[in-house]
Design an enzyme around this catalytic site. Structure first.
Site, short mmCIF file in Angstrom:
data_model
loop_
_atom_site.label_atom_id
_atom_site.label_comp_id
_atom_site.label_asym_id
_atom_site.label_seq_id
_atom_site.Cartn_x
_atom_site.Cartn_y
_atom_site.Cartn_z
N LYS A 46 -29.45 34.94 50.04
CA LYS A 46 -29.50 36.17 49.24
C LYS A 46 -29.10 35.95 47.79
O LYS A 46 -29.75 36.44 46.88
CB LYS A 46 -28.61 37.25 49.88
CG LYS A 46 -29.11 37.76 51.23
CD LYS A 46 -28.28 38.95 51.70
CE LYS A 46 -26.84 38.53 51.98
NZ LYS A 46 -26.03 39.69 52.48
N LYS A 106 -29.56 -3.48 15.29
CA LYS A 106 -30.47 -3.83 16.38
C LYS A 106 -31.90 -3.66 15.88
O LYS A 106 -32.30 -2.57 15.49
CB LYS A 106 -30.22 -2.95 17.61
CG LYS A 106 -30.94 -3.45 18.84
CD LYS A 106 -30.53 -2.70 20.08
CE LYS A 106 -31.07 -3.38 21.33
NZ LYS A 106 -32.46 -3.79 21.23
#
Length: 839
Positions: free
Chosen positions: A182, A544
């Site tokens: 419910k 990087k």
């Protein structure tokens, strides 16, 4: 779940007989027991983390749920059935008037058994048993928003939105679950420091406060007469005696609905509804577990690959509990962390000289967040003919790896502790009875170079389990330590002098080390975060570069370029023939990245794709004119025949700056010293430059060929993952008749582990090129071990030979990529190089 003959199945090594598979358990939808069992088998990976070590209460519909007008017979069952298999884990709990032997829903086999006996609903409390079977404090809070007559999910969602900022305000993160019956359940993770009574009192007070704010919509009293037109905020399920439907459990309703985790965005949908089991299967395949952060594992499971204590250790156990129990932090200078150990991927070692009642050496290997430890009375054997006793002791915290000092007399291990040698190790084997590692100690340290040792458990009898042997092994063939001695040439009258022989031996060792490096490939970094590096004073930071890793040999004015997977790239990048010009040495071995520079002067991996995998000279030259490349050099591994692998990073960088000049196609980007720049500052600079991230390198780290080392840590602004292509699915709409998505995997034990599919990031040109690459690899066999049925639908399988890269948002609970986007091929990598990137 593998079938054997008839209706017998084997689930993760447990044999179970299935009966009445065609029995209809949900008459209104025709759903059979076979479908129920199949559902639970397919959601096991996301369901079990929320039920593990919790006493299971089952709600059984042996003859099915019936219909709304004629409900089926149902009963609750707590005790394990008399006829249940003996392999089902269980715990006994003593109540005032009775004793219950609960099953524990810890594994797929037990889940299959529960489904076989028609246990449609699975209910568990908010607490778990510990390793000794003692109930613990609750590790989660739950509020059940239960609509009374005249209200529904929309009203429950409204209240959930009101509760959310209140819980977040006290440091709790709420997760919504539509109950399948419910209402809505709201869960939040707890740290386990408070009792069930205390959590119930908190939840009750919260419910009362909500009721006081809106008494026309909310009620906190359980009386049914008060609930008409209102939503009950049920706080009582936090009681130690109460249970709640488990997330992903089916419900015994007319239709097979599920207690389904939802997103907060879904709660805003006016059409919010409960989900059927078929819908949940699709969501799990697509999104993984939306509740993954609710029940985070505290330590890794003790699989054979992760064994660190050589004893069966429940995943909830505190690996440092024994260590703490033997020490008083107020009396000893040893590190005594208050928190349990967290998992780690490091491979450090330390050997400590310990002058206790008797001199001995403590040998410690980092493994899964702790230092696995042995006491070795005679230390590391000096020759392969020796075996030394090693006594396995309690796990130590990682902080102990740098500990030196005097433990007070009268305390456990009282005496002087100094570090004899320390460094990193390469793992060859780790089993519960055998460990083989190669130790790389400090330059000039007492180990004297790489040392390969085996630890073998000999004690098997009770009371003797801690006894092991440490054996010094011969180095592996091809390793630097395995260099053969130089002997005099036949026919020479005088043997070489000791000095000359030593020089010749050193030169041969250098050549052997470089040959080994070129065979193994470059040193690799582990994925990490800012926290991995910490303050960063012992680290240097490099940008990087978004390109292809390459080792570049310069010998006698000639160049050879080798990829990470040992492919020769020399012909494909002819502009690198000019590398010797800026190199002052006659011979050198450089480590760097080949990059293509795009708009704004930034590396562009997509652009670099146009230079990859070209064979014809005309194609290479044409691509060279349109997409020139540069070599970003960040390490020097050999200079004038002298190998530098055993030199610290800082020394190699100094030599690099003196040996290679930044000019033309070759660039030596600067590194940022941790003493002058923090990791946060380096990351900010990387982001401002539009780069992929940075690599943090320990200034004293040696170069470990072919190994992923914790001494190098890559920190990315965006998550990226290399993947192996195992198949594709046709597109729809504008992509009808072409590739719609690629099916992705990561190699694992026995095959390819499915990690998801990618359908974005492609251009029309790249799709055509991908199709051309995959066409020759078509096969009829599915290469994946575990691909969900919806993703396998209409799939075209291919031999898993090609590697690509995707960008993605995060890993989901069952190991799927969330929101992946295609970046391009990684022709520099082989399938065997692909591993899961975890921070």
């Amino acid at each position: 779940m593998a079938r054997s003959s008839g209706d017998a199945v084997v689930v993760d090594g447990r044999r179970l007989r299935l009966t009445h598979l065609d029995k209809v358990l949900y008459p209104e939808t025709g759903t059979t027991k076979a479908e129920v069992i199949d559902y639970y088998a397919r959601v096991a990976a996301v369901l079990l983390p929320h039920t593990r070590e919790r006493p299971l209460t089952r709600k059984r519909w042996v003859n099915g749920v019936g219909t709304e007008s004629a409900p089926g017979e149902v009963f609750f069952q707590k005790n394990v059935d008399d006829g249940a298999p003996d392999w089902i884990p269980r715990r006994v709990q003593h109540h005032k008037s009775h004793t219950i032997e609960y099953p524990l829903l810890n594994d797929r086999a037990t889940l299959a058994w529960a489904a076989q006996v028609s246990s449609l609903e699975l209910h568990v409390p908010q607490w778990r048993f510990d390793a000794q079977g003692t109930p613990q404090n609750p590790d989660r809070l739950v509020l059940d928003l239960d609509p009374g007559p005249g209200t529904g999910l929309q009203e429950c969602a409204e209240i959930a939105r009101r509760v959310r900022p209140i819980l977040e305000g006290v440091g709790l993160r709420p997760f919504p679950v539509t109950s399948g019956s419910k209402g809505i359940h709201l869960y939040a993770h707890l740290d386990g420091s408070q009792t069930s009574d205390e959590i119930s009192a908190f939840a009750h007070e919260l419910a009362r406060a909500l009721e006081a704010d809106d008494p026309d919509l909310i009620v906190s009293d359980m009386k049914k007469t008060l609930r008409v037109g209102k939503v009950l905020v049920d706080w009582s399920q936090n009681s130690a005696a109460k249970t709640t439907i488990a997330p992903y459990s089916l419900r015994g309703r007319a239709h097979p609905t599920v207690a389904a985790p939802r997103t907060w965005e879904e709660l805003d949908d006016p059409g919010l509804a409960h989900l059927l089991f078929s819908e949940v299967l699709e969501r799990v395949a697509r999104d993984g577990d939306l509740l993954a952060a609710l029940d985070p594992p505290r330590v890794l499971e003790p699989t054979p690959e992760r064994m660190a204590t050589f004893e069966t250790t429940p995943e909830s156990a505190d690996r440092l509990a024994k260590y703490r129990s033997m020490r008083d932090a107020s009396k000893t200078p040893e590190p005594v962390p208050a928190e349990p150990a967290l998992p780690s991927d490091g491979q450090s070692f330390v050997i400590q000289e310990h002058h206790a009642r008797r001199l001995h050496y403590d040998f410690r290997l980092e493994r899964d967040g702790v230092l696995v430890s042995w006491a070795v009375p005679k230390g590391v054997p000096e020759s392969v003919s020796e075996n030394h006793l090693a006594v396995h002791t309690e796990d130590h915290p990682l902080e102990y790896g740098t500990f030196e000092g005097r433990i007070p007399a009268g305390e456990y291990g009282g005496g002087e502790v100094t570090i004899w040698d320390a460094g990193t190790y390469e793992l060859e084997k780790w089993r519960d009875s055998e460990v083989i590692v190669t130790l790389h100690g400090r330059p000039g340290g007492p180990l004297g170079g790489p040392v390969r040792v085996a630890l073998i458990r000999t004690g098997r009898a009770p009371g003797d389990e801690k006894n092991w042997l440490m054996h010094r092994m011969k180095p592996e063939h091809g390793s630097p330590a395995a260099a053969e001695p130089v002997v005099a040439a036949p026919g020479t009258q005088d043997p070489p002098s000791p000095v000359a022989e030593s020089a010749r031996g050193a030169a041969e060792a250098d050549r052997s080390a470089i040959r080994d490096l070129l065979e193994r490939g470059p040193m690799l970094a582990t994925l990490g975060t800012e926290d991995t590096v910490g303050s960063g004073h012992d680290w240097a930071f490099e940008m990087k570069w978004d390109g292809i890793r390459a080792l570049v040999e310069v010998r006698d004015g000639r160049v050879r370029v080798v990829s990470r997977n040992r492919n020769d790239l020399t012909a494909g990048y002819p502009e690198l023939a000019g590398v010797p010009a800026p190199v002052s040495a006659g011979t050198a071995l450089l480590d760097g990245e080949i990059v293509a520079i795009g708009r704004g002067g930034r590396p562009d991996f997509g652009l670099l794709q146009q230079r990859m995998n070209l064979q014809r000279e005309a194609d290479i030259q044409a691509a060279r004119r349109s997409v020139p490349v540069h070599l970003m050099v960040f390490d020097l591994l050999e200079v004038d025949g002298r190998a530098l692998l055993d030199r610290p990073y800082s020394e190699r960088r100094e030599l690099l700056a003196r040996t290679v000049a930044s000019t033309g196609v070759v660039q030596v980007p600067p590194e940022f010293s941790g003493a002058e720049s923090t990791v946060q500052e380096a990351l900010a600079a990387s982001k401002e430059l539009g780069l992929e991230g940075l690599v943090a390198k320990k200034r004293d780290s040696l170069y470990s060929a072919g190994r992923r080392s914790p001494s190098w840590v890559k920190i990315k602004h965006h998550l990226m993952q290399e993947v192996v292509i195992g198949g594709w699915r046709p597109g729809q709409g504008g992509r009808s008749g072409a590739i719609g998505s690629l099916l992705l995997g990561i190699p694992g034990d026995g095959g390819l582990t499915y990690v998801g599919k990618v359908g974005t990031g492609f251009t029309s040109r790249s799709l055509a090129e991908i199709g051309a690459r995959l066409a020759p690899l078509e096969q009829t066999d599915n290469p994946f071990l575990d691909i969900p049925r919806p993703d396998a639908k209409d799939a075209h399988w291919v031999s898993p030979e090609l590697v690509g890269e995707v960008e993605f948002a995060e890993w989901t609970g069952p190991g799927r990529l969330r929101q992946p986007s295609w970046r391009g091929w990684r022709t520099d990598k082989a399938p065997g190089d692909v591993v899961r990137e975890d921070a």
